[in-house]
Design a protein around this motif. Structure first.
Motif, PDB file in Angstrom:
ATOM      1  N   VAL B 463       1.070  -1.362  -0.020  1.00 45.14           N
ATOM      2  CA  VAL B 463       0.050   0.101   0.073  1.00 45.14           C
ATOM      3  C   VAL B 463       0.889   1.270  -0.158  1.00 45.14           C
ATOM      4  O   VAL B 463       0.574   2.143  -0.807  1.00 45.14           O
ATOM      5  CB  VAL B 463      -1.008   0.038   1.346  1.00 45.14           C
ATOM      6  CG1 VAL B 463      -1.766   1.221   1.185  1.00 45.14           C
ATOM      7  CG2 VAL B 463      -1.867  -1.299   1.296  1.00 45.14           C
ATOM      8  N   LEU B 464       2.004   1.224   0.951  1.00 47.90           N
ATOM      9  CA  LEU B 464       2.635   2.552   1.105  1.00 47.90           C
ATOM     10  C   LEU B 464       4.048   2.505   0.815  1.00 47.90           C
ATOM     11  O   LEU B 464       4.544   3.314   1.076  1.00 47.90           O
ATOM     12  CB  LEU B 464       2.548   3.059   2.382  1.00 47.90           C
ATOM     13  CG  LEU B 464       1.035   3.747   2.888  1.00 47.90           C
ATOM     14  CD1 LEU B 464       1.054   3.707   4.274  1.00 47.90           C
ATOM     15  CD2 LEU B 464       0.719   4.687   2.031  1.00 47.90           C
ATOM     16  N   GLY B 465       4.487   1.320   0.229  1.00 46.42           N
ATOM     17  CA  GLY B 465       5.783   1.028  -0.125  1.00 46.42           C
ATOM     18  C   GLY B 465       6.815   1.079   1.173  1.00 46.42           C
ATOM     19  O   GLY B 465       6.518   0.739   2.123  1.00 46.42           O
ATOM     20  N   TYR B 467       7.839   3.569   2.781  1.00 47.41           N
ATOM     21  CA  TYR B 467       7.134   4.474   3.829  1.00 47.41           C
ATOM     22  C   TYR B 467       6.138   3.561   4.773  1.00 47.41           C
ATOM     23  O   TYR B 467       6.353   3.498   6.064  1.00 47.41           O
ATOM     24  CB  TYR B 467       6.544   5.506   3.274  1.00 47.41           C
ATOM     25  CG  TYR B 467       5.882   6.440   4.141  1.00 47.41           C
ATOM     26  CD1 TYR B 467       6.862   7.226   4.882  1.00 47.41           C
ATOM     27  CD2 TYR B 467       4.493   6.590   4.411  1.00 47.41           C
ATOM     28  CE1 TYR B 467       6.039   8.233   5.816  1.00 47.41           C
ATOM     29  CE2 TYR B 467       3.931   7.422   5.148  1.00 47.41           C
ATOM     30  CZ  TYR B 467       4.673   8.316   5.893  1.00 47.41           C
ATOM     31  OH  TYR B 467       4.080   9.219   6.554  1.00 47.41           O
ATOM     32  N   LEU B 471       6.449   2.602   8.838  1.00 46.13           N
ATOM     33  CA  LEU B 471       5.590   2.698   9.850  1.00 46.13           C
ATOM     34  C   LEU B 471       5.139   1.519  10.473  1.00 46.13           C
ATOM     35  O   LEU B 471       4.691   1.499  11.836  1.00 46.13           O
ATOM     36  CB  LEU B 471       4.074   3.333   8.897  1.00 46.13           C
ATOM     37  CG  LEU B 471       4.096   4.719   8.338  1.00 46.13           C
ATOM     38  CD1 LEU B 471       2.659   4.992   7.877  1.00 46.13           C
ATOM     39  CD2 LEU B 471       4.221   5.781   9.450  1.00 46.13           C
ATOM     40  N   LEU B 474       7.517   0.899  13.128  1.00 48.29           N
ATOM     41  CA  LEU B 474       7.365   1.658  14.140  1.00 48.29           C
ATOM     42  C   LEU B 474       6.183   0.915  15.036  1.00 48.29           C
ATOM     43  O   LEU B 474       6.285   0.818  16.375  1.00 48.29           O
ATOM     44  CB  LEU B 474       6.527   3.042  13.778  1.00 48.29           C
ATOM     45  CG  LEU B 474       7.402   4.362  13.670  1.00 48.29           C
ATOM     46  CD1 LEU B 474       6.812   5.466  13.184  1.00 48.29           C
ATOM     47  CD2 LEU B 474       8.465   4.690  14.872  1.00 48.29           C
ATOM     48  N   LEU B 475       5.059   0.500  14.494  1.00 49.86           N
ATOM     49  CA  LEU B 475       4.175  -0.297  15.329  1.00 49.86           C
ATOM     50  C   LEU B 475       4.864  -1.378  16.031  1.00 49.86           C
ATOM     51  O   LEU B 475       4.398  -1.917  16.957  1.00 49.86           O
ATOM     52  CB  LEU B 475       3.158  -0.636  14.358  1.00 49.86           C
ATOM     53  CG  LEU B 475       1.717   0.254  14.361  1.00 49.86           C
ATOM     54  CD1 LEU B 475       0.830  -0.389  13.087  1.00 49.86           C
ATOM     55  CD2 LEU B 475       1.116   0.242  15.479  1.00 49.86           C
ATOM     56  N   GLN B 478       6.840  -0.237  18.761  1.00 52.22           N
ATOM     57  CA  GLN B 478       5.769  -0.067  19.961  1.00 52.22           C
ATOM     58  C   GLN B 478       5.362  -1.278  20.607  1.00 52.22           C
ATOM     59  O   GLN B 478       5.133  -1.400  21.764  1.00 52.22           O
ATOM     60  CB  GLN B 478       4.604   0.603  19.217  1.00 52.22           C
ATOM     61  CG  GLN B 478       3.967   1.369  20.470  1.00 52.22           C
ATOM     62  CD  GLN B 478       2.135   0.997  20.141  1.00 52.22           C
ATOM     63  OE1 GLN B 478       1.995   0.009  19.396  1.00 52.22           O
ATOM     64  NE2 GLN B 478       1.296   1.560  21.198  1.00 52.22           N
TER      65      GLN B 478
END
Lengths: 384, 550
Positions: B463-465, B467, B471, B474-475, B478
């Motif tokens: 969906v976002l490559g 990037y 993300l 990051l999740l 987290q």
């Protein structure tokens, strides 16, 4: 603190970041035609330019196996397609090209931009500006000059699959070439925009074993001015500090013919403006290695260690470099080419002192140049 | 219209026989119960051997492997007795030996003197093995099915329980899932006692404690907590005990059943307890202050607490120089990241951001994909499905078939799928690299997490490559930063940053420098080779208890 709020904030942040991605319009690799090289030549009609696109034929490239012979058959047809579009500017050419292709033409992989010598300045500026305005282009494509750009892109490149790959290799490998300072699209763009110093591009020519560097092309603004070849190019390289692994054959009176190898150098200069006239003091430090000395008839054979310190050899070599430099500087200055990149130096060092100079070409023509060469020679140790 | 089948006539004779048989059985059970009821409590044995036999015969005695044998102890005029044991679970040789001993020590006069004390007298006389007494029927039955022999004595309310347990046991074998080039080649087996012996052999210290417990109301699975007394933080052991106590299950046959009760975060795909079949590894973990949970019938020990870096450690790491050990660990970490990111990178770089690839590689990728009908993301899904199928088949098939499966996987599927134009040849390279990367993890549990993580990562990449991958990372960070195992932060010693524990994390320092136990475990003896445990005041203990929350 509300329970679960940090998690909600985090998710909201994540959603915001996702929406801000900006890559929604990107297409998969199978939907694109990659432009690997672009050559700009004068067109067949006035006002028209000929744009040659170097496009890989993916069906022929298949599985990554090397087909050899750029532009030639790789089992499934030609490895490269080189359509030529005649148009008044690059935007129009790209648009026409897109109409002819079933897939989206994509400039993100552009390796080389070849500008023909005979191009008008406006065509050079148009090509550079249009490409830099394209968000796909990252500005790292190498830029070179050729007598015939189209011939270069369709010339055989036996060691590579595509002519542009071969060109990219030639233009990017600074250490491989004896004399070359890679120039990339963003640098050309910056140079044309700032007008600080003249543009110097590598000149490339096709050969039987692939393309190679033929010399340096000097530009006045965006307009091609002249070429430097052979020892002229070498001397200029010593001045600008991008000569590597070059050699010079120096005839020395009373000694013979000396071969000086591994030449490298770097020039420093000071510029003063006095009563509207420039005074330029150029000092070039040159280093090299004496690798051979062919004694003149009747002269005694001298050891390399001794000859490398001989004042006659040092003086003859310095004079040779100096004479070439003087020729280049005066000739280019006469044409209004900022060969020493004085504009950049002035703008960096003391902009106010040079604010009074209205016409740089005129200032360079009337400038007083003083050049000197400081030479240091090592000597090769004879093989045991 | 079809004719309905006629109902079979009821065989009244058979029904009658069955009813009579059930009634007899019930009658026997009732007579036993009534006999105990006469004495006031049907939950206790009251010294009536005949009634006990009737009761047993109506209960577990129905099974053919349960032996009920009446005899007399003390010769003529001696005491009537009933022997009960489960054939197979109770070693018949030990039963015979114990009986000879009983017959020798008991004379008719002794047996007649104090009937109520007969069992205790006999228990004291039997020198070999364990002999105890018990009165409760529920406990007696449990002991019988566990392999003990029960001796019911007339007029004696105590039943003699002889420890005759001898389970059929597999020989101690080489580790199957945690092989080591150098070092011990000994794996745990299924018998708890043997497991404890194996541990005891490696840790010959009086501090080593095995704390037994039984889990599962129906299965009665025996477990033991192994830890070093005075080294392992008592709050950790206490927390473990509490969680095990809370495991109210009928059956506990697998380790997963126990580990599910031990996890701080039941829904996380990441493992929070480390399983190991290597005795030396378990012993080492106990040495540094962790607790190992040994379990009957399971040749793996569960080690708690477990942090992320623990799953990259093997016992082999401690058998080589620190250069070798550190390199191996880094390679495993690389394998983990390769497993998680490689397919996603392929999807991102071919679908969303081809401009990030070097030109030549891009042309190779694009060229190899010519003629492939599916987008890269479908290719990845297809090939992952194939890998999972092969993996599952490799587990199910006998070992002799593994070579065939390898041939099928590598040649038939690998080559043919490319020739057929279903996927590109570079996809085969990529997926092979990914599979190799995934399975370099020394702990199987971690590979499960990676195999799950691949999917959201691929989706984000699609969906976002790159990037999107950032993300998703990051999740992931987290999530990992929020995990804990018995209150120990999962990313320790990197998050929270504990420099003193860095010596044995993603890399391993020279063994002579590994003098401290991990700080994140709060051991009572933080330095190896320290003498008596440090005096722990109430404040840090309370803090530790709060950390190792139940």
């Amino acid at each position: 603190m509300i329970r679960g709020l940090p998690g909600a904030v985090f998710l909201a942040l994540l959603a915001g970041l996702s929406l801000a991605a900006g890559n929604w319009d990107n297409r998969p690799v199978g939907h694109r035609t990659f432009v690997e090289g672009l050559a700009v030549d004068p067109g067949s009609h006035p006002g028209q330019l000929a744009y040659t696109f170097d496009l890989p034929n993916l069906a022929a490239l298949g599985g990554g196996s090397s087909s050899g012979g750029g532009g030639h058959s790789g089992g499934g047809g030609r490895a490269a397609l080189d359509p030529v579009i005649e148009a008044p500017n690059l935007v129009q050419a790209m648009s026409d090209m897109q109409r002819r292709m079933p897939r989206e033409i994509y400039f993100g992989q552009l390796q080389a931009l070849i500008l023909a010598e005979r191009l008008p300045a406006s065509a050079v500026e148009d090509a550079v500006d249009t490409l830099m305005a394209n968000p796909e282009v990252d500005g790292t494509a190498y830029v070179a000059t050729a007598k015939d750009g189209r011939a270069l892109l369709t010339a055989p490149a036996p060691s590579e699959r595509l002519p542009s790959d071969a060109l990219g290799l030639v233009l990017s490998c600074a250490g491989c070439e004896p004399l070359y300072d890679p120039v990339q699209l963003w640098q050309v763009y910056g140079n044309l925009r700032s007008r600080l110093g003249s543009l110097v591009l590598p000149e490339v020519a096709p050969g039987p074993d692939g393309s190679g560097l033929a010399g340096l092309a000097m530009y006045r603004g965006a307009q091609f001015a002249s070429s430097l070849e052979g020892n002229d190019a070498l001397a200029y390289g010593l001045l600008r500090g991008f000569t590597r692994r070059s050699n010079l054959v120096v005839p020395v009176s009373g000694l013979g013919v000396a071969t000086v190898d591994w030449l490298s150098g770097h020039g420093t200069y000071r510029v003063r403006a006095e009563r509207g006239r420039l005074h330029v003091d150029v000092r070039v430090r040159v280093k090299g290695q004496l690798t051979a000395l062919q004694a003149a008839p009747g002269a005694r054979v001298m050891a390399l260690a001794l000859a490398s310190r001989d004042p006659r050899l040092l003086s003859a070599t310095s004079r040779l470099v100096l004479s070439k430099l003087e020729t280049i500087v005066r000739k280019q200055a006469g044409q209004g080419v900022d060969v020493l990149q004085l504009g950049a130096a002035a703008s960096g060092a003391d902009p106010t002192a040079f604010a009074g100079i209205r016409s740089w070409p005129e200032a360079m023509r009337t400038a007083q140049y003083r050049l000197s060469v400081n030479l240091g020679l090592l000597h090769a140790t004879p093989a045991a | 219209m079809s004719e309905r089948p006629r109902p079979k006539p009821i065989d009244s004779k058979a029904v009658l026989q069955e009813t009579v048989s059930s009634a007899r059985q019930m009658g026997r059970q009732l007579s036993g119960l009534l006999s105990d009821l006469d004495h006031g409590d049907i939950g206790l044995f009251h010294g009536d051997v005949a009634a006990a036999k009737a009761r047993l015969k109506a209960g577990i005695g129905r099974s053919p492997d349960v032996v009920l044998r009446t005899f007399t102890i003390g010769g003529r005029g001696g005491c009537p007795a009933l022997l009960v044991y489960v054939q197979g679970l109770a070693a018949s040789q030990i039963v015979d030996q114990d009986f000879l001993a009983l017959a020798e020590v008991a004379s008719s006069q002794q047996m007649a003197e104090e009937p109520a004390e007969r069992a205790k007298m006999l228990a004291d006389s039997v020198a070999v093995g364990h002999a105890t007494t018990e009165r409760k029927w529920s406990a007696l039955l449990k002991k019988a099915v566990a392999g003990n022999a029960l001796v019911f004595l007339e007029d004696c309310p105590d039943v003699l329980v002889l420890d005759t347990v001898q389970y059929p046991a597999r020989a101690i074998d080489r580790p199957e899932t945690e092989q080591s080039i150098r070092g011990s080649q000994e794996a745990l087996n299924e018998v708890l006692l043997t497991q404890m012996n194996q541990m005891r052999r490696l840790l010959q210290t009086e501090r080593l404690v095995f704390e037994p417990s039984v889990l599962g109301r129906m299965t009665g699975t025996r477990i033991a907590l192994a830890y070093l007394d005075g080294v392992t933080n008592p709050a950790l052991v206490e927390s473990l005990r509490r969680r095990l106590k809370g495991l109210a299950a009928e059956e506990v046959l697998t380790q997963a059943r126990v580990s599910s009760a031990l996890r701080d975060h039941p829904w996380s795909p990441f493992p929070l307890t480390r399983a190991s079949e290597r005795v030396d590894f378990v012993a080492r973990e106990v040495m540094v202050g962790r607790v190992a949970l040994l379990m009957e019938n399971v040749p793996f020990a569960q080690i708690v607490p477990a942090t992320f870096v623990d799953f990259f450690r093997t016992s082999m790491d401690y058998g080589f120089s620190f250069w070798e050990a550190s390199l191996s660990r880094l390679i495993r970490v690389l394998g983990f990241f390769l497993g998680v990111y490689a397919p996603a990178f392929y999807v991102a770089l071919t679908t969303v951001e081809p401009d990030l690839l070097p030109s030549k590689l891009l042309l190779s990728v694009a060229g190899s994909r010519e003629g492939v009908p599916f987008p890269p993301v479908v290719e990845v899904i297809l090939m992952f499905a194939v890998i999972e199928l092969l993996r599952e088949a490799a587990i199910r098939l006998p070992k002799s078939m593994n070579q065939t499966l390898g041939t099928v996987g590598a040649i038939v599927i690998g080559t043919s799928i490319v020739s057929a134009g279903v996927v590109s040849d570079q996809m085969i390279v990529l997926i092979t690299l990914t599979a190799v990367g995934v399975f370099t993890a020394p702990a199987w549990e971690l590979t499960t997490a990676v195999r799950w993580l691949v999917w959201p990562m691929v989706l984000a990449a699609y969906v976002l490559g790159v990037y999107g991958m950032a993300l998703m990372t990051l999740l992931l960070i987290q999530h990992l930063a929020g995990l804990s195992s018995f209150g120990v932060p999962y990313l320790a010693p990197y998050g929270p940053w504990r420099p003193v524990d860095m010596g044995d994390a993603m890399t391993r320092a020279p063994l002579r420098d590994l003098t401290r136990r991990p700080m994140s475990l709060w051991p009572l003896l933080s330095r190896k080779g320290q003498g008596e445990p440090a005096v722990v005041s109430d404040v840090p203990l309370r803090r530790m208890r709060r950390r190792w929350r139940t």
